[in-house]
Design a protein around this motif. Structure first.
Motif, mmCIF file in Angstrom:
data_model
loop_
_atom_site.group_PDB
_atom_site.id
_atom_site.type_symbol
_atom_site.label_atom_id
_atom_site.label_comp_id
_atom_site.label_asym_id
_atom_site.label_seq_id
_atom_site.Cartn_x
_atom_site.Cartn_y
_atom_site.Cartn_z
ATOM 1 N N GLY A 86 0.815 -1.209 0.000
ATOM 2 C CA GLY A 86 0.000 0.000 0.000
ATOM 3 C C GLY A 86 0.845 1.253 0.000
ATOM 4 N N HIS A 88 0.867 5.657 -1.517
ATOM 5 C CA HIS A 88 0.334 6.781 -2.275
ATOM 6 C C HIS A 88 1.552 7.545 -2.755
ATOM 7 N N GLU A 102 -3.997 -5.483 6.402
ATOM 8 C CA GLU A 102 -5.361 -4.955 6.298
ATOM 9 C C GLU A 102 -6.400 -5.987 6.735
ATOM 10 N N PRO A 108 -5.613 0.213 9.102
ATOM 11 C CA PRO A 108 -5.397 0.939 7.846
ATOM 12 C C PRO A 108 -3.908 0.911 7.508
ATOM 13 N N HIS A 109 -3.552 1.399 6.334
ATOM 14 C CA HIS A 109 -2.138 1.570 6.007
ATOM 15 C C HIS A 109 -1.586 2.632 6.943
ATOM 16 N N TRP A 121 -4.097 5.686 6.236
ATOM 17 C CA TRP A 121 -5.033 5.814 5.127
ATOM 18 C C TRP A 121 -5.597 4.475 4.746
ATOM 19 N N VAL A 122 -6.693 4.510 4.031
ATOM 20 C CA VAL A 122 -7.357 3.301 3.552
ATOM 21 C C VAL A 122 -7.241 3.285 2.038
ATOM 22 N N GLY A 123 -6.921 2.137 1.494
ATOM 23 C CA GLY A 123 -6.807 2.003 0.048
ATOM 24 C C GLY A 123 -5.442 2.410 -0.455
ATOM 25 N N SER A 124 -5.210 2.213 -1.737
ATOM 26 C CA SER A 124 -3.933 2.538 -2.354
ATOM 27 C C SER A 124 -4.179 3.227 -3.675
ATOM 28 N N ALA A 125 -3.175 3.951 -4.099
ATOM 29 C CA ALA A 125 -3.211 4.615 -5.402
ATOM 30 C C ALA A 125 -1.912 4.304 -6.123
#
Length: 129
Positions: A86, A88, A102, A108-109, A121-125
């Protein structure tokens, strides 16, 4: 009359031009959306929440950051290989928790942002966002 090689080169050039134009148009649309005052306000609120959560988790998760920093300093590839994917990229965030956290830890990350502050944060980009 054109040769097959010339025809292939022209087709490749047309494809490159179309791809470049599509990317330029997409960047223009993305820039316009990100410049919208409502979107900017929402992003600021998300960043504030991520910073707050990162600070709340710092005492418990700092040892993971310490291990990451040590692995980077020593060039310990095996230590870095087991980390969460994960990230950003644009914002300088790299999750320092173990891969799979997770689901197993329900966390969360977590890591540090580009300014060195703790952030969650939650999720990845993708790296190039």
């Amino acid at each position: 009359m054109t040769t097959p090689e010339e025809e292939r080169r022209v087709q490749d050039a047309v494809r490159r031009h179309a791809r470049t134009r599509a990317f330029a148009e997409a960047e223009g649309v993305i820039s316009a959306v990100l410049a919208d005052p409502g979107v900017r306000e929402a992003r600021q609120r998300v960043e504030a929440a991520e910073t707050e959560l990162g600070m709340e988790l710092e005492a418990r998760l700092q040892p993971f950051q310490d291990r990451y920093d040590q692995a980077v300093a020593e060039g310990y590839a095996d230590g870095l290989a087991g980390l969460c994917g994960g990230k950003h990229g644009r914002w300088g965030r790299i999750c320092v928790l173990p891969d799979g956290h997770e689901t197993s830890m329900e966390e969360p990350h977590w890591g540090r942002n580009g300014e060195g502050r703790p952030i969650a944060w939650v999720g990845s980009a993708p790296d190039d966002w």
